[in-house]
Motif scaffolding. Structure first.
Motif, PDB file in Angstrom:
ATOM      1  N   ASN A   1       0.822  -1.207   0.000  1.00 51.01           N
ATOM      2  CA  ASN A   1       0.000   0.000   0.000  1.00 51.01           C
ATOM      3  C   ASN A   1       0.854   1.254   0.000  1.00 51.01           C
ATOM      4  N   GLY A   2       2.025   1.199   0.626  1.00 49.45           N
ATOM      5  CA  GLY A   2       2.906   2.361   0.629  1.00 49.45           C
ATOM      6  C   GLY A   2       3.422   2.683  -0.757  1.00 49.45           C
ATOM      7  N   ASP A   3       3.755   1.666  -1.539  1.00 47.56           N
ATOM      8  CA  ASP A   3       4.240   1.886  -2.904  1.00 47.56           C
ATOM      9  C   ASP A   3       3.113   2.295  -3.850  1.00 47.56           C
ATOM     10  N   ARG A   4       1.910   1.929  -3.521  1.00 42.88           N
ATOM     11  CA  ARG A   4       0.782   2.197  -4.401  1.00 42.88           C
ATOM     12  C   ARG A   4       0.490   3.692  -4.510  1.00 42.88           C
ATOM     13  N   TYR A   5       0.718   4.430  -3.445  1.00 37.69           N
ATOM     14  CA  TYR A   5       0.353   5.837  -3.413  1.00 37.69           C
ATOM     15  C   TYR A   5       1.557   6.765  -3.501  1.00 37.69           C
ATOM     16  N   LYS A   6       2.654   6.294  -4.050  1.00 37.02           N
ATOM     17  CA  LYS A   6       3.812   7.160  -4.242  1.00 37.02           C
ATOM     18  C   LYS A   6       3.634   7.969  -5.512  1.00 37.02           C
ATOM     19  N   GLY A   7       4.393   9.021  -5.622  1.00 36.64           N
ATOM     20  CA  GLY A   7       4.351   9.822  -6.827  1.00 36.64           C
ATOM     21  C   GLY A   7       3.697  11.164  -6.590  1.00 36.64           C
ATOM     22  N   LEU A   8       3.535  11.889  -7.672  1.00 40.51           N
ATOM     23  CA  LEU A   8       3.031  13.252  -7.597  1.00 40.51           C
ATOM     24  C   LEU A   8       1.582  13.307  -7.115  1.00 40.51           C
ATOM     25  N   PHE A   9       0.762  12.375  -7.576  1.00 40.52           N
ATOM     26  CA  PHE A   9      -0.655  12.372  -7.215  1.00 40.52           C
ATOM     27  C   PHE A   9      -0.992  11.250  -6.243  1.00 40.52           C
ATOM     28  N   GLY A  10      -0.029  10.801  -5.482  1.00 39.18           N
ATOM     29  CA  GLY A  10      -0.250   9.690  -4.564  1.00 39.18           C
ATOM     30  C   GLY A  10      -1.258   9.997  -3.481  1.00 39.18           C
ATOM     31  N   ARG A  11      -1.157  11.178  -2.885  1.00 40.07           N
ATOM     32  CA  ARG A  11      -2.096  11.532  -1.821  1.00 40.07           C
ATOM     33  C   ARG A  11      -3.518  11.658  -2.369  1.00 40.07           C
ATOM     34  N   TRP A  12      -3.647  12.213  -3.568  1.00 39.64           N
ATOM     35  CA  TRP A  12      -4.964  12.329  -4.178  1.00 39.64           C
ATOM     36  C   TRP A  12      -5.560  10.952  -4.439  1.00 39.64           C
ATOM     37  N   ARG A  13      -4.728  10.005  -4.954  1.00 35.15           N
ATOM     38  CA  ARG A  13      -5.219   8.648  -5.211  1.00 35.15           C
ATOM     39  C   ARG A  13      -5.627   7.966  -3.923  1.00 35.15           C
ATOM     40  N   MET A  14      -4.869   8.190  -2.836  1.00 32.66           N
ATOM     41  CA  MET A  14      -5.205   7.581  -1.552  1.00 32.66           C
ATOM     42  C   MET A  14      -6.557   8.114  -1.063  1.00 32.66           C
ATOM     43  N   LEU A  15      -6.755   9.429  -1.133  1.00 32.86           N
ATOM     44  CA  LEU A  15      -8.032  10.001  -0.701  1.00 32.86           C
ATOM     45  C   LEU A  15      -9.178   9.517  -1.583  1.00 32.86           C
ATOM     46  N   ARG A  16      -8.934   9.428  -2.892  1.00 33.10           N
ATOM     47  CA  ARG A  16      -9.966   8.945  -3.811  1.00 33.10           C
ATOM     48  C   ARG A  16     -10.373   7.516  -3.471  1.00 33.10           C
ATOM     49  N   ASP A  17      -9.399   6.631  -3.264  1.00 37.00           N
ATOM     50  CA  ASP A  17      -9.702   5.245  -2.942  1.00 37.00           C
ATOM     51  C   ASP A  17     -10.402   5.132  -1.596  1.00 37.00           C
ATOM     52  N   ARG A  18      -9.970   5.943  -0.630  1.00 38.19           N
ATOM     53  CA  ARG A  18     -10.602   5.901   0.683  1.00 38.19           C
ATOM     54  C   ARG A  18     -12.059   6.362   0.588  1.00 38.19           C
TER      55      ARG A  18
END
Length: 109
Positions: free
Chosen positions: A30-47
């Protein structure tokens, strides 16, 4: 010929220890899944998607009755049930629009 057998076989069934296909590799955590420029946005979207799915399943199972026909009896059958509720809502919106238009006409004349 003996060196070829020592380095590894071309047959994937015989070379399971050195398997390099995606099936044999471990997936990203899960830590590697949300890395990158838009990682935090993807994490919030999935949540938020998971939260909405949980709420929607609760809503369908506990809040909305399966067959709720509490429409008045004098209404036609098309206005009964969940589709009828949508039709009644659409009629209410159209009626409100007509009232607003009439009020606008009275105000401007």
């Amino acid at each position: 010929m003996s060196k070829k057998n020592e380095t590894g076989s071309l047959n994937i069934n015989l070379d399971e220890a050195n398997e390099t296909t995606k099936k044999g590799q471990a997936g990203p955590g899960n830590g590697d899944r949300y890395k990158g420029l838009f990682g935090r946005w993807r994490m919030l979207r999935d949540r938020n998607r998971a939260r909405f799915r949980k709420w929607w399943s609760y809503y369908l199972e506990n809040v909305v009755p399966v067959e709720d026909d509490d429409a008045p009896e004098h209404l036609p059958k098309i206005f009964h049930g969940p589709v009828g509720r949508l039709l009644l809502a659409g009629c209410a919106v159209v009626a409100m629009g007509v009232w607003v238009f009439l009020l606008w006409l009275l105000w401007t004349l």
